[in-house]
Design a protein around this motif. Structure first.
Motif, PDB file in Angstrom:
ATOM      1  N   ILE A 175      45.426  31.527  47.139  1.00  0.00           N
ATOM      2  CA  ILE A 175      46.289  32.327  48.016  1.00  0.00           C
ATOM      3  C   ILE A 175      46.925  33.472  47.234  1.00  0.00           C
ATOM      4  O   ILE A 175      46.966  34.617  47.699  1.00  0.00           O
ATOM      5  CB  ILE A 175      47.375  31.440  48.656  1.00  0.00           C
ATOM      6  N   ASN A 176      47.409  33.175  46.039  1.00  0.00           N
ATOM      7  CA  ASN A 176      48.031  34.219  45.217  1.00  0.00           C
ATOM      8  C   ASN A 176      47.036  35.298  44.814  1.00  0.00           C
ATOM      9  O   ASN A 176      47.387  36.480  44.724  1.00  0.00           O
ATOM     10  CB  ASN A 176      48.663  33.597  43.968  1.00  0.00           C
ATOM     11  N   ASP A 177      45.785  34.885  44.568  1.00  0.00           N
ATOM     12  CA  ASP A 177      44.764  35.863  44.177  1.00  0.00           C
ATOM     13  C   ASP A 177      44.334  36.727  45.367  1.00  0.00           C
ATOM     14  O   ASP A 177      44.115  37.941  45.215  1.00  0.00           O
ATOM     15  CB  ASP A 177      43.538  35.138  43.597  1.00  0.00           C
ATOM     16  N   GLU A 178      44.212  36.095  46.535  1.00  0.00           N
ATOM     17  CA  GLU A 178      43.746  36.824  47.712  1.00  0.00           C
ATOM     18  C   GLU A 178      44.831  37.728  48.288  1.00  0.00           C
ATOM     19  O   GLU A 178      44.540  38.796  48.819  1.00  0.00           O
ATOM     20  CB  GLU A 178      43.274  35.839  48.789  1.00  0.00           C
ATOM     21  N   PHE A 179      46.073  37.293  48.179  1.00  0.00           N
ATOM     22  CA  PHE A 179      47.198  38.061  48.745  1.00  0.00           C
ATOM     23  C   PHE A 179      48.182  38.431  47.633  1.00  0.00           C
ATOM     24  O   PHE A 179      49.375  38.172  47.738  1.00  0.00           O
ATOM     25  CB  PHE A 179      47.897  37.244  49.832  1.00  0.00           C
ATOM     26  N   TYR A 180      47.631  39.010  46.571  1.00  0.00           N
ATOM     27  CA  TYR A 180      48.439  39.318  45.391  1.00  0.00           C
ATOM     28  C   TYR A 180      49.562  40.316  45.688  1.00  0.00           C
ATOM     29  O   TYR A 180      50.566  40.351  44.983  1.00  0.00           O
ATOM     30  CB  TYR A 180      47.544  39.859  44.266  1.00  0.00           C
ATOM     31  N   MET A 181      49.385  41.129  46.737  1.00  0.00           N
ATOM     32  CA  MET A 181      50.417  42.111  47.072  1.00  0.00           C
ATOM     33  C   MET A 181      51.699  41.441  47.570  1.00  0.00           C
ATOM     34  O   MET A 181      52.773  42.044  47.565  1.00  0.00           O
ATOM     35  CB  MET A 181      49.902  43.078  48.137  1.00  0.00           C
ATOM     36  N   LEU A 182      51.585  40.177  47.994  1.00  0.00           N
ATOM     37  CA  LEU A 182      52.747  39.455  48.515  1.00  0.00           C
ATOM     38  C   LEU A 182      53.390  38.549  47.475  1.00  0.00           C
ATOM     39  O   LEU A 182      54.346  37.826  47.784  1.00  0.00           O
ATOM     40  CB  LEU A 182      52.339  38.616  49.733  1.00  0.00           C
ATOM     41  N   ASN A 183      52.872  38.569  46.252  1.00  0.00           N
ATOM     42  CA  ASN A 183      53.372  37.664  45.221  1.00  0.00           C
ATOM     43  C   ASN A 183      54.847  37.877  44.914  1.00  0.00           C
ATOM     44  O   ASN A 183      55.544  36.944  44.493  1.00  0.00           O
ATOM     45  CB  ASN A 183      52.552  37.803  43.936  1.00  0.00           C
TER      46      ASN A 183
ATOM     47  N   ILE B 270      56.593  36.081  48.194  1.00  0.00           N
ATOM     48  CA  ILE B 270      56.320  34.697  48.562  1.00  0.00           C
ATOM     49  C   ILE B 270      56.352  33.805  47.324  1.00  0.00           C
ATOM     50  O   ILE B 270      55.705  34.091  46.326  1.00  0.00           O
ATOM     51  CB  ILE B 270      54.946  34.568  49.256  1.00  0.00           C
TER      52      ILE B 270
END
Length: 301
Positions: free
Chosen positions: A252-260, A263
């Motif tokens: 999840i962190n890799d796929e949606f890194y912009m939200l790290n 979140i």
């Protein structure tokens, strides 16, 4: 209870598990599915609550003050706001600070900025940025703020909080219904598994009763069988969650890194410390209940 009796009951319980392996596997599968759904639901809900708590540190109430307030009036307002037990932090921004921040963001000619600075266009833009311990109480707090003298406007994010809280409550209700249904099915399956074992061994049990064996001596192997079914059914989903949680979070962190930066997920250790005892308790409890339900009705042979 004698050690020899316990050893005999344990051996018979294990034998019963393999003799009725088809029903035992079905019971274990249902318990595993039930607890897996419970575990996944718990992980989702815990992370949502954790995110809401983190949002509490980012969601603020921006309160603009009326123009022409004196320094004493501003300080009095600040004191009134801080006196509320739900207030965590209050940041005051003066008209001069607001103008400087605006200039930094405005892409305009220096001559134009110099001309505007002679008469600060944000002279009535003094504000408080208020952070609460519990952001879900923003609406009530804004109602209180609007009763204070010197407040012009308030802007807050109650709608965002409502969406998150309502989604969390919805998940709780859905999870509760699914888990209740699956727990009932798992208990009945274990009961049926024990019933088959009782039917297969009915002649042996009859002989044991004629020889004077106590009901507790006859019951114990079946109770142990139920406990083993529940225990295995609890360990399987626990192992799946234990070994897959960090892996899924990494994806999840890799796929949606912009939200790290926005979140944050709960640590695995915190989840395991709760799910471990809960899984074992539910699994063993279902096993014991299922055993008693069947033994109580079918022990008299």
């Amino acid at each position: 209870m004698k050690i020899r009796t316990l050893q005999y009951s344990l051996v018979q319980g294990i034998k019963g598990l393999f003799k009725n392996r088809l029903m035992s596997a079905a019971s274990i599968g249902i318990i595993s599915a039930c607890l897996f759904i419970l575990g996944v639901s718990y992980c989702v809900l815990l992370n949502i609550d954790y995110m809401v708590e983190n949002f509490d540190d980012t969601l603020s109430i921006v309160t603009f003050l009326e123009g022409g307030l004196t320094e004493d009036q501003v300080n009095n307002l600040l004191t009134d706001i801080k006196s509320d037990t739900n207030v965590k932090t209050v940041i005051y921004t003066s008209p001069e600070e607001a103008w400087n921040e605006f200039k930094g963001e405005l892409d305009a000619n220096e001559d134009i900025l110099a001309e505007l600075e002679k008469d600060n266009p944000l002279s009535d833009s003094a504000s408080f940025e208020i952070f609460l311990y519990d952001a879900s109480k923003q609406e009530d707090f804004v109602t209180y703020i609007n009763t204070l003298s010197g407040i012009r406007d308030c802007y807050y994010s109650q709608e965002s909080i409502d969406v998150i809280v309502n989604f969390s409550v919805l998940l709780q209700y859905i999870s509760l219904v699914l888990i209740s249904i699956l727990l009932a099915i798992a208990t009945l399956l274990i009961a049926n598994t024990i019933k088959i074992g009782l039917f297969i061994r009915r002649h042996e049990i009859n002989i044991m009763k004629y020889l004077g064996a106590k009901d507790s001596f006859i019951r114990l192997p079946f109770i142990i069988e139920g406990i083993l079914i529940g225990l295995i059914g609890a360990l399987i989903p626990f192992g799946i969650i234990y070994y897959s949680y960090d892996y899924l979070i990494t994806i999840i962190n890799d796929e949606f890194y912009m939200l790290n930066d926005f979140i944050r997920f709960v640590e695995l250790s915190q989840i395991v410390s709760i799910l471990g005892p809960v899984f074992l308790g539910i699994g063993i409890g279902i096993g014991i209940i299922g055993s008693f339900l069947s033994i109580r009705k079918h022990l008299r042979v």
